[in-house]
Design a protein around this motif. Structure first.
Motif, PDB file in Angstrom:
ATOM      1  N   MET A 116       0.847  -1.195   0.000  1.00 55.47           N
ATOM      2  CA  MET A 116       0.000   0.000   0.000  1.00 55.47           C
ATOM      3  C   MET A 116       0.875   1.234   0.000  1.00 55.47           C
ATOM      4  O   MET A 116       1.833   1.327   0.777  1.00 55.47           O
ATOM      5  CB  MET A 116      -0.925  -0.013   1.231  1.00 55.47           C
ATOM      6  N   ALA A 117       0.556   2.192  -0.870  1.00 58.04           N
ATOM      7  CA  ALA A 117       1.354   3.402  -0.971  1.00 58.04           C
ATOM      8  C   ALA A 117       1.165   4.285   0.260  1.00 58.04           C
ATOM      9  O   ALA A 117       0.117   4.269   0.910  1.00 58.04           O
ATOM     10  CB  ALA A 117       0.954   4.175  -2.232  1.00 58.04           C
ATOM     11  N   MET A 118       2.201   5.036   0.605  1.00 59.81           N
ATOM     12  CA  MET A 118       2.123   5.979   1.709  1.00 59.81           C
ATOM     13  C   MET A 118       1.177   7.123   1.338  1.00 59.81           C
ATOM     14  O   MET A 118       1.147   7.585   0.209  1.00 59.81           O
ATOM     15  CB  MET A 118       3.509   6.547   2.022  1.00 59.81           C
ATOM     16  N   THR A 119       0.398   7.593   2.320  1.00 60.49           N
ATOM     17  CA  THR A 119      -0.485   8.716   2.082  1.00 60.49           C
ATOM     18  C   THR A 119       0.336   9.992   1.945  1.00 60.49           C
ATOM     19  O   THR A 119       1.217  10.265   2.750  1.00 60.49           O
ATOM     20  CB  THR A 119      -1.502   8.860   3.229  1.00 60.49           C
ATOM     21  N   GLU A 120       0.046  10.781   0.912  1.00 61.79           N
ATOM     22  CA  GLU A 120       0.723  12.041   0.687  1.00 61.79           C
ATOM     23  C   GLU A 120      -0.244  13.194   0.912  1.00 61.79           C
ATOM     24  O   GLU A 120      -1.413  12.989   1.189  1.00 61.79           O
ATOM     25  CB  GLU A 120       1.304  12.070  -0.725  1.00 61.79           C
ATOM     26  N   TYR A 121       0.283  14.412   0.777  1.00 52.90           N
ATOM     27  CA  TYR A 121      -0.504  15.606   1.079  1.00 52.90           C
ATOM     28  C   TYR A 121      -0.377  16.598  -0.070  1.00 52.90           C
ATOM     29  O   TYR A 121       0.713  16.807  -0.606  1.00 52.90           O
ATOM     30  CB  TYR A 121      -0.002  16.254   2.379  1.00 52.90           C
ATOM     31  N   LEU A 122      -1.510  17.205  -0.467  1.00 56.15           N
ATOM     32  CA  LEU A 122      -1.522  18.258  -1.474  1.00 56.15           C
ATOM     33  C   LEU A 122      -2.188  19.494  -0.889  1.00 56.15           C
ATOM     34  O   LEU A 122      -3.227  19.396  -0.222  1.00 56.15           O
ATOM     35  CB  LEU A 122      -2.308  17.838  -2.716  1.00 56.15           C
ATOM     36  N   THR A 123      -1.593  20.669  -1.126  1.00 54.96           N
ATOM     37  CA  THR A 123      -2.310  21.896  -0.807  1.00 54.96           C
ATOM     38  C   THR A 123      -3.451  22.050  -1.791  1.00 54.96           C
ATOM     39  O   THR A 123      -3.494  21.415  -2.856  1.00 54.96           O
ATOM     40  CB  THR A 123      -1.392  23.118  -0.914  1.00 54.96           C
ATOM     41  N   LEU A 124      -4.394  22.934  -1.474  1.00 55.15           N
ATOM     42  CA  LEU A 124      -5.533  23.143  -2.359  1.00 55.15           C
ATOM     43  C   LEU A 124      -5.072  23.712  -3.701  1.00 55.15           C
ATOM     44  O   LEU A 124      -5.580  23.328  -4.758  1.00 55.15           O
ATOM     45  CB  LEU A 124      -6.541  24.078  -1.694  1.00 55.15           C
ATOM     46  N   THR A 125      -4.092  24.609  -3.676  1.00 56.05           N
ATOM     47  CA  THR A 125      -3.557  25.158  -4.928  1.00 56.05           C
ATOM     48  C   THR A 125      -2.937  24.055  -5.773  1.00 56.05           C
ATOM     49  O   THR A 125      -3.147  23.993  -6.990  1.00 56.05           O
ATOM     50  CB  THR A 125      -2.521  26.255  -4.633  1.00 56.05           C
ATOM     51  N   GLN A 126      -2.174  23.182  -5.150  1.00 52.84           N
ATOM     52  CA  GLN A 126      -1.580  22.063  -5.890  1.00 52.84           C
ATOM     53  C   GLN A 126      -2.670  21.171  -6.489  1.00 52.84           C
ATOM     54  O   GLN A 126      -2.573  20.754  -7.650  1.00 52.84           O
ATOM     55  CB  GLN A 126      -0.683  21.242  -4.968  1.00 52.84           C
ATOM     56  N   ALA A 127      -3.696  20.876  -5.717  1.00 52.24           N
ATOM     57  CA  ALA A 127      -4.770  20.005  -6.196  1.00 52.24           C
ATOM     58  C   ALA A 127      -5.484  20.640  -7.392  1.00 52.24           C
ATOM     59  O   ALA A 127      -5.807  19.956  -8.377  1.00 52.24           O
ATOM     60  CB  ALA A 127      -5.764  19.721  -5.074  1.00 52.24           C
ATOM     61  N   ARG A 128      -5.739  21.958  -7.319  1.00 49.61           N
ATOM     62  CA  ARG A 128      -6.372  22.643  -8.453  1.00 49.61           C
ATOM     63  C   ARG A 128      -5.523  22.515  -9.703  1.00 49.61           C
ATOM     64  O   ARG A 128      -6.026  22.238 -10.798  1.00 49.61           O
ATOM     65  CB  ARG A 128      -6.568  24.131  -8.134  1.00 49.61           C
ATOM     66  N   ARG A 129      -4.235  22.740  -9.556  1.00 51.61           N
ATOM     67  CA  ARG A 129      -3.357  22.702 -10.729  1.00 51.61           C
ATOM     68  C   ARG A 129      -3.202  21.286 -11.273  1.00 51.61           C
ATOM     69  O   ARG A 129      -3.107  21.097 -12.497  1.00 51.61           O
ATOM     70  CB  ARG A 129      -1.998  23.318 -10.366  1.00 51.61           C
ATOM     71  N   VAL A 130      -3.194  20.304 -10.389  1.00 50.63           N
ATOM     72  CA  VAL A 130      -3.192  18.916 -10.849  1.00 50.63           C
ATOM     73  C   VAL A 130      -4.446  18.643 -11.683  1.00 50.63           C
ATOM     74  O   VAL A 130      -4.384  18.068 -12.773  1.00 50.63           O
ATOM     75  CB  VAL A 130      -3.124  17.938  -9.655  1.00 50.63           C
ATOM     76  N   ALA A 131      -5.597  19.057 -11.160  1.00 47.62           N
ATOM     77  CA  ALA A 131      -6.868  18.806 -11.847  1.00 47.62           C
ATOM     78  C   ALA A 131      -6.908  19.497 -13.201  1.00 47.62           C
ATOM     79  O   ALA A 131      -7.346  18.913 -14.200  1.00 47.62           O
ATOM     80  CB  ALA A 131      -8.033  19.268 -10.967  1.00 47.62           C
TER      81      ALA A 131
ATOM     82  N   GLU B 205      -0.749   2.720  -9.331  1.00 47.14           N
ATOM     83  CA  GLU B 205      -1.242   3.669 -10.326  1.00 47.14           C
ATOM     84  C   GLU B 205      -2.041   4.802  -9.691  1.00 47.14           C
ATOM     85  O   GLU B 205      -2.168   5.884 -10.272  1.00 47.14           O
ATOM     86  CB  GLU B 205      -2.099   2.949 -11.362  1.00 47.14           C
ATOM     87  N   LEU B 206      -2.593   4.562  -8.523  1.00 43.01           N
ATOM     88  CA  LEU B 206      -3.259   5.587  -7.733  1.00 43.01           C
ATOM     89  C   LEU B 206      -2.565   5.704  -6.385  1.00 43.01           C
ATOM     90  O   LEU B 206      -2.213   4.687  -5.773  1.00 43.01           O
ATOM     91  CB  LEU B 206      -4.734   5.240  -7.511  1.00 43.01           C
ATOM     92  N   VAL B 207      -2.383   6.936  -5.945  1.00 40.87           N
ATOM     93  CA  VAL B 207      -1.712   7.184  -4.671  1.00 40.87           C
ATOM     94  C   VAL B 207      -2.706   7.856  -3.728  1.00 40.87           C
ATOM     95  O   VAL B 207      -3.213   8.948  -4.028  1.00 40.87           O
ATOM     96  CB  VAL B 207      -0.480   8.094  -4.862  1.00 40.87           C
ATOM     97  N   PRO B 208      -3.030   7.245  -2.591  1.00 38.21           N
ATOM     98  CA  PRO B 208      -3.918   7.908  -1.631  1.00 38.21           C
ATOM     99  C   PRO B 208      -3.280   9.211  -1.138  1.00 38.21           C
ATOM    100  O   PRO B 208      -2.097   9.246  -0.794  1.00 38.21           O
ATOM    101  CB  PRO B 208      -4.042   6.897  -0.489  1.00 38.21           C
ATOM    102  N   VAL B 209      -4.063  10.281  -1.134  1.00 38.91           N
ATOM    103  CA  VAL B 209      -3.547  11.577  -0.698  1.00 38.91           C
ATOM    104  C   VAL B 209      -4.576  12.285   0.166  1.00 38.91           C
ATOM    105  O   VAL B 209      -5.779  12.028   0.073  1.00 38.91           O
ATOM    106  CB  VAL B 209      -3.192  12.491  -1.898  1.00 38.91           C
ATOM    107  N   GLU B 210      -4.071  13.159   1.001  1.00 39.53           N
ATOM    108  CA  GLU B 210      -4.923  14.112   1.701  1.00 39.53           C
ATOM    109  C   GLU B 210      -4.817  15.442   0.976  1.00 39.53           C
ATOM    110  O   GLU B 210      -3.736  15.859   0.580  1.00 39.53           O
ATOM    111  CB  GLU B 210      -4.469  14.270   3.154  1.00 39.53           C
ATOM    112  N   VAL B 211      -5.964  16.081   0.757  1.00 41.90           N
ATOM    113  CA  VAL B 211      -5.991  17.387   0.113  1.00 41.90           C
ATOM    114  C   VAL B 211      -6.461  18.411   1.139  1.00 41.90           C
ATOM    115  O   VAL B 211      -7.433  18.186   1.861  1.00 41.90           O
ATOM    116  CB  VAL B 211      -6.924  17.383  -1.115  1.00 41.90           C
ATOM    117  N   GLN B 212      -5.755  19.513   1.209  1.00 38.14           N
ATOM    118  CA  GLN B 212      -6.073  20.582   2.149  1.00 38.14           C
ATOM    119  C   GLN B 212      -7.557  20.951   2.075  1.00 38.14           C
ATOM    120  O   GLN B 212      -8.081  21.276   1.012  1.00 38.14           O
ATOM    121  CB  GLN B 212      -5.226  21.810   1.827  1.00 38.14           C
ATOM    122  N   GLY B 213      -8.244  20.842   3.212  1.00 44.84           N
ATOM    123  CA  GLY B 213      -9.639  21.248   3.286  1.00 44.84           C
ATOM    124  C   GLY B 213     -10.645  20.188   2.886  1.00 44.84           C
ATOM    125  O   GLY B 213     -11.841  20.391   3.041  1.00 44.84           O
ATOM    126  N   TRP B 214     -10.177  19.042   2.354  1.00 44.96           N
ATOM    127  CA  TRP B 214     -11.092  17.979   1.962  1.00 44.96           C
ATOM    128  C   TRP B 214     -11.300  17.026   3.139  1.00 44.96           C
ATOM    129  O   TRP B 214     -10.338  16.596   3.780  1.00 44.96           O
ATOM    130  CB  TRP B 214     -10.539  17.185   0.782  1.00 44.96           C
TER     131      TRP B 214
END
Length: 404
Positions: free
Chosen positions: A1-16, A257-266
């Protein structure tokens, strides 16, 4: 299982946005077919909708990513040989790459169409069989043409079914994969034929995967198109069954292929597509269709952009907050405004019944100038000579000054 990572909201928007193609270089010259293909590689599919207030929904995502382009480029991919897209119920009614046809056969054989189609198939099998035989013998045919054959006096076995029953039978056959769409006619009605005369032979003859394999591939496509998303959004992209999507997500996490992440504010657990990139900036300045894949899951749009959106076509006029056909305006990596638009083709003008700016926008003057430029560009793409001044909304006055 992949380690959980963290994205700021700005990073998540730009990824999307990058996943959807908004970070791709806009062609320096007139877009070509390869550019439209690139858009489809990003989005995975395009939603079709009959509303034509400004432009048909399936043409707009390529405009939002490429700028003014010739919609005939998309038509050629969808309705001419060698066909690269086909119509089917994927998200909603959609244009889908032909390679995904085998991945959607589980739906075609599920019998899970909505009520009236199921009733027609159960209660009037002779009608369904006759319609299929008619299209196989005479296609391509619209529903009206099939109906016309049914009521001609020369048919001695005429049962008296009305048009709606015939159309419903065709839609059952379409849902079941026994007919496909050869083209759209001048009224935007589907013209049907059997798949072997429409789809490439290698697609028709491709083996049908097990549903679990199909779910995994469809979640894979959704993940590439979304970049980062919660489980519900990965499932919604192709309207997958809950259990099948959940298993597919778990398998793709296990495969890396998918990495579990926490997104700021989610509050929801999110999943990052392993190859997704995080651009330093997004340089977009474009209108976005209500039916764009970026806008499909409204709760995700609100979490990513703080943008509460509801399409108000079916809302009574006096109860609408923003307007009948409202397009968000993407500037950089934020949705900063929204405009209600209508193409007045007779007058040759793009009407702006209302314009609204989002709360907290720091530079409304810059937004007004950018939106005015985009409205002129959009009107030009639609073949309209100009843009009328906005009539109402908290951004109408400022945007009107920028348009003058």
């Amino acid at each position: 299982m992949a380690m959980t990572e963290y994205l700021t909201l700005t990073q998540a928007r730009r990824v999307a946005l990058a996943a959807q193609g908004f970070a791709d270089r806009v062609p320096a010259r007139a877009p070509e077919r390869r550019h439209v293909r690139r858009v489809l590689e990003r989005t995975g599919l395009l939603q079709i909708d009959s509303v034509n207030v400004v432009q048909r929904a399936h043409y707009l995502p390529a405009y939002s990513r490429l700028g003014p382009y010739d919609p005939a480029l998309l038509d050629r991919l969808a309705y001419r040989r060698p066909r690269e897209l086909f119509e089917y119920w994927a998200h909603e009614a959609s244009l889908v790459p032909v390679r995904l046809h085998p991945m959607l056969r589980w739906r075609m054989t599920s019998g899970a169409a909505w009520g009236r189609m199921v009733r027609i198939a159960r209660e009037q099998p002779d009608l369904v069989r006759w319609v299929l035989e008619e299209i196989r013998a005479k296609g391509p045919m619209s529903a009206a043409e099939v109906e016309g054959d049914l009521v001609q006096p020369r048919r001695k076995d005429h049962w008296g079914w009305n048009w709606s029953d015939t159309k419903t039978a065709i839609e059952w056959l379409f849902y079941s994969g026994e007919v496909s769409v050869a083209r759209r006619n001048s009224s935007f009605a589907r013209v049907y034929d059997v798949p072997e005369r429409i789809l490439p032979a290698d697609v028709v003859n491709a083996p049908t995967p097990e549903p679990a394999d199909a779910f995994r591939e469809l979640v894979r496509v959704a993940a590439r198109g979304l970049g980062v998303a919660a489980e519900a959004e990965l499932r919604d992209y192709f309207r997958l069954p809950l259990a099948g999507a959940r298993t597919a997500i778990a398998e793709l996490v296990e495969a890396g292929e998918l990495v579990p992440v926490e997104v700021q504010g989610w509050s929801q657990r999110a999943y990052l597509q392993a190859e997704a990139r995080i651009p330093r900036r997004i340089g977009a300045a474009t209108l976005v269709s209500p039916f764009d894949p970026l806008m499909w899951e409204r709760s995700r749009v609100e979490r990513l952009f703080g943008f509460n959106y509801r399409i108000e076509i079916y809302v009574p006029p006096l109860q609408r907050l923003y307007g009948y056909y409202v397009l968000p305006f993407l500037l950089g990596d934020r949705l900063v405004a929204r405009v209600d638009l209508k193409a007045d083709r007779k007058a040759g003008l793009l009407q702006v019944p209302a314009a609204w700016v989002e709360p907290g926008v720091s530079s409304p003057g810059e937004v007004a100038e950018a939106l005015a430029a985009e409205l002129r560009r959009f009107a030009g793409w639609l073949g309209l000579a100009g843009v009328e001044l906005p009539l109402r909304g908290d951004f109408a006055e400022r945007l009107g000054k920028a348009l003058v």
